[in-house]
Design an enzyme around this catalytic site. Structure first.
Site, PDB file in Angstrom:
ATOM      1  N   TYR A  68       0.805  -1.076   0.094  1.00  0.00           N
ATOM      2  CA  TYR A  68      -0.006   0.049  -0.037  1.00  0.00           C
ATOM      3  C   TYR A  68       0.812   1.369   0.082  1.00  0.00           C
ATOM      4  CZ  TYR A  68      -5.014  -0.095   0.023  1.00  0.00           C
ATOM      5  OH  TYR A  68      -6.486  -0.138  -0.176  1.00  0.00           O
ATOM      6  N   GLU A  70      -0.439   4.928  -0.292  1.00  0.00           N
ATOM      7  CA  GLU A  70      -1.130   6.057  -0.432  1.00  0.00           C
ATOM      8  C   GLU A  70      -0.386   7.378  -0.420  1.00  0.00           C
ATOM      9  OE1 GLU A  70      -4.592   5.764   2.246  1.00  0.00           O
ATOM     10  OE2 GLU A  70      -5.780   4.464   0.992  1.00  0.00           O
ATOM     11  N   ASP A 245      -6.987  14.087 -24.170  1.00  0.00           N
ATOM     12  CA  ASP A 245      -7.075  12.716 -23.858  1.00  0.00           C
ATOM     13  C   ASP A 245      -6.510  12.044 -25.016  1.00  0.00           C
ATOM     14  OD1 ASP A 245      -7.542   9.958 -23.260  1.00  0.00           O
ATOM     15  OD2 ASP A 245      -9.592  10.208 -22.820  1.00  0.00           O
ATOM     16  N   THR A 274      -4.117   6.461 -21.424  1.00  0.00           N
ATOM     17  CA  THR A 274      -4.117   4.977 -21.015  1.00  0.00           C
ATOM     18  C   THR A 274      -2.317   4.660 -21.432  1.00  0.00           C
ATOM     19  OG1 THR A 274      -4.706   4.310 -23.210  1.00  0.00           O
ATOM     20  CG2 THR A 274      -6.342   4.543 -21.369  1.00  0.00           C
ATOM     21  N   LYS A 277      -2.663   1.114 -25.081  1.00  0.00           N
ATOM     22  CA  LYS A 277      -3.401   1.013 -26.362  1.00  0.00           C
ATOM     23  C   LYS A 277      -2.022   1.033 -27.178  1.00  0.00           C
ATOM     24  CE  LYS A 277      -7.306   3.257 -25.077  1.00  0.00           C
ATOM     25  NZ  LYS A 277      -8.696   2.353 -24.720  1.00  0.00           N
ATOM     26  N   ARG A 283      -2.330  -2.535 -18.398  1.00  0.00           N
ATOM     27  CA  ARG A 283      -3.542  -1.633 -18.636  1.00  0.00           C
ATOM     28  C   ARG A 283      -3.411  -0.814 -17.475  1.00  0.00           C
ATOM     29  NH1 ARG A 283      -7.157  -3.994 -21.556  1.00  0.00           N
ATOM     30  NH2 ARG A 283      -8.461  -2.296 -21.155  1.00  0.00           N
TER      31      ARG A 283
HETATM   32  N1  PLP Z   1     -10.128   7.686 -23.213  1.00  0.00           N
HETATM   33  C1  PLP Z   1     -10.236   7.189 -24.212  1.00  0.00           C
HETATM   34  C2  PLP Z   1     -10.109   8.216 -25.471  1.00  0.00           C
HETATM   35  C3  PLP Z   1     -10.595   5.828 -24.567  1.00  0.00           C
HETATM   36  O1  PLP Z   1     -10.544   5.244 -25.963  1.00  0.00           O
HETATM   37  C4  PLP Z   1     -10.660   4.978 -23.217  1.00  0.00           C
HETATM   38  C5  PLP Z   1     -10.845   3.670 -23.264  1.00  0.00           C
HETATM   39  O2  PLP Z   1     -11.176   2.959 -24.602  1.00  0.00           O
HETATM   40  C6  PLP Z   1     -10.565   5.859 -21.974  1.00  0.00           C
HETATM   41  C7  PLP Z   1     -10.154   6.951 -21.936  1.00  0.00           C
HETATM   42  C8  PLP Z   1     -10.613   4.724 -20.914  1.00  0.00           C
HETATM   43  O3  PLP Z   1      -9.611   3.948 -20.714  1.00  0.00           O
HETATM   44  P1  PLP Z   1      -9.784   2.683 -19.512  1.00  0.00           P
HETATM   45  O4  PLP Z   1     -10.546   1.691 -20.293  1.00  0.00           O
HETATM   46  O5  PLP Z   1      -8.518   2.441 -19.344  1.00  0.00           O
HETATM   47  O6  PLP Z   1     -10.532   3.327 -18.271  1.00  0.00           O
END
Ligand code: PLP
Length: 482
Positions: A68, A70, A245, A274, A277, A283
């Site tokens: 842990y 935090e 994002d 993320t 991908k 993940r």
């Molecule tokens: N943001 C975008 C643009 C995504 O395509 C995704 C997932 O497909 C996410 C956020 C969410 O990611 P996670 O599945 O790791 O929560």
């Protein structure tokens, strides 16, 4: 990194894992083997998936899962964090360096988590902090109930402007089923009805009218590069925070495919992502921030998340180090080469590809227009012959988000597996064969009305067996963990 053939050490690792599981957890061992067969024997065209290295997987399966931690490195709410402090700091530094950012935060468990932390970091800076400044008290626990209510109300209903779900935006960008739509007053922008691409003048017009606190860019299903310099100008005109994002295209940024105006890190106040991908890690999620937002992002725990997953952070570090190597640049460039080749082949075979091509790892196909199918039927029919991909809603989709009119193809995974541009002709040809030989099946509604199903399909048996054979042949050329 090669996933075609395990080296001796990787093989010993996997063998050891399997024999351990055989003793302790035979069903997990069995599921592992079944999933291996699944991933091995199908053509993975899911745009959000990849094949991580065995080192990434091994780093995740360690005793760091037991710790842990935090707080943030060297400022924890738990004892015994001396080692994970070093681990997490090195991971954040590798991430910062990989993207050339001011600051990196590697604790988010996923992309959705990263977005939630980013939203609250922005709200903390722009809505909460001025009030705390005015009250003269920075410690939340010491606020009176009335002052705390004022803070809560100030955070509620701030304005967020983001890409519409049907234009390729993500659920966490203000879709009504997601908490982001409950937090913010959301206005979406769409792609142009003519080109299916972003129209920056339209976005500017809408932003000047709506005056969002947050201008959000990024996508799950958009096949073109984004001009982040132009979005920065728009954000500055309306005093908005520019949030990007880059969950899908982080690997293309890390690998240098998106540079200059197409690199969000240079222009955005805050970038979320993320790691799994195109970046090809475990993940997970992370956030990059300019210095002015860094102190707020760093409070992600306890603001949004609990204990960071140190075992996943270990795997993120392995992945960032892999992405810092020169061959990752080649990988990223090859993803785009493959995607462009596949899009071009589909177009040349008469298939409707949105925007006519791609700049990234994503190819969007209108299966309703080309084949009279729903995305759901196309997805199932292709899966039945060994191609795994997602159905996807298209801009202004008449079939809604469940059935959809489109499919989304992504080349991150196949490129890791070794596929090259010259394979794309055959892949496009099999897709055309299968979808061209698939028909919506008849179905009877509860009221006894017979019509065409949006789910059920019939695939011509001759085409089915031919396609299965051709997919098996393609896969033979690029084994997974042979
Ligand atoms: N943001 C975008 C643009 C995504 O395509 C995704 C997932 O497909 C996410 C956020 C969410 O990611 P996670 O599945 O790791 O929560």
């Amino acid at each position: 990194m090669s996933v075609s053939k395990l080296n001796e050490r990787e093989k010993r690792y996997v063998d050891g894992l399997l024999s351990l599981l055989e003793e302790t957890s035979p069903s997990v061992r069995q599921f592992y083997l079944e999933e291996l067969e699944n991933q091995r024997n199908t053509l993975k065209l899911i745009a959000s998936e990849n094949y991580s290295s065995v080192s990434v997987q091994a780093a995740m399966g360690t005793l760091f899962t037991d710790k842990y931690a935090e707080g943030v490195p060297f400022h924890r709410f738990y004892a015994g964090c001396e080692v994970v402090d070093k681990l997490e700091s090195e991971c954040a530094e590798a991430c910062r360096r990989l993207f050339g950012a001011d600051f990196a935060y590697v604790q988010p468990h996923s992309g959705a988590d990263a977005n939630l932390v980013a939203y609250w970091a922005i709200l903390s800076q722009r809505a909460m902090d001025p009030i705390l400044e005015e009250i003269g008290e920075k410690n939340m626990s010491k606020l009176t109930p009335a002052d705390f209510t004022r803070i809560r109300e100030a955070c509620h209903n701030q304005r967020l402007m983001s890409l519409d779900y049907y234009s390729g935006g993500h659920l966490t960008h203000g879709y009504r089923m997601n908490v982001s739509a409950q937090m913010f007053d959301v206005r979406t922008y769409s792609v142009s009805e003519k080109t299916f691409m972003l129209d920056y003048d339209d976005i500017e017009k809408a932003a000047l009218e709506f005056k969002p606190l947050v201008l959000l860019a990024g996508y799950s299903a958009y096949p073109r590069a984004i001009n982040f310099r132009r979005l920065r100008e728009i954000a500055d005109k309306v005093g908005a925070v520019l949030m990007v994002d880059m969950a899908h295209f982080a690997g293309l940024v890390a690998g240098g495919v998106f540079s200059g105006d197409e690199n969000p890190v240079a222009f955005a106040d805050i970038v979320t992502s993320t790691t799994h991908k195109t970046l090809r890690g475990p993940r997970g999620g992370f956030i990059l921030a300019k210095s002015h937002l860094a102190p707020f992002v760093e409070k992600g725990c306890p603001l949004v998340i609990g204990g960071p997953l140190e075992h996943v952070i270990a795997a993120k570090l392995v992945a960032f180090k892999e992405a810092l190597k020169d061959d990752f640049k080649t990988y990223a460039a090859n993803i785009v080469r493959n995607s462009r080749a596949l899009a071009a082949e589909l177009v040349s075979q008469g298939v409707s590809v949105l925007t006519g091509g791609t700049d990234n790892h994503i190819v969007l196909v209108d299966v309703n227009k080309s084949f009279g199918l729903t995305g759901r039927q196309a997805e199932s029919s292709l899966r039945s012959i060994g191609i795994t991909l997602n159905r996807n809603a298209l801009p202004f989709d008449v079939n809604g988000p469940w059935y959809t009119s489109g499919i989304r193809l992504g080349l991150g995974a196949l490129t890791t597996r070794g596929f090259v541009e010259s394979d794309m002709k055959e892949i496009a040809s099999v897709i055309k064969l299968v979808l061209g030989s698939t028909r919506p099946a008849k179905s009877t509604s509860k009221d006894g009305v017979v019509g065409l199903s949006k789910t059920l399909f019939e695939l011509d048996s001759k085409a089915e067996s031919e396609a299965k054979g051709r997919i098996a042949k393609l896969l033979e050329g690029y084994p997974l963990y042979s």
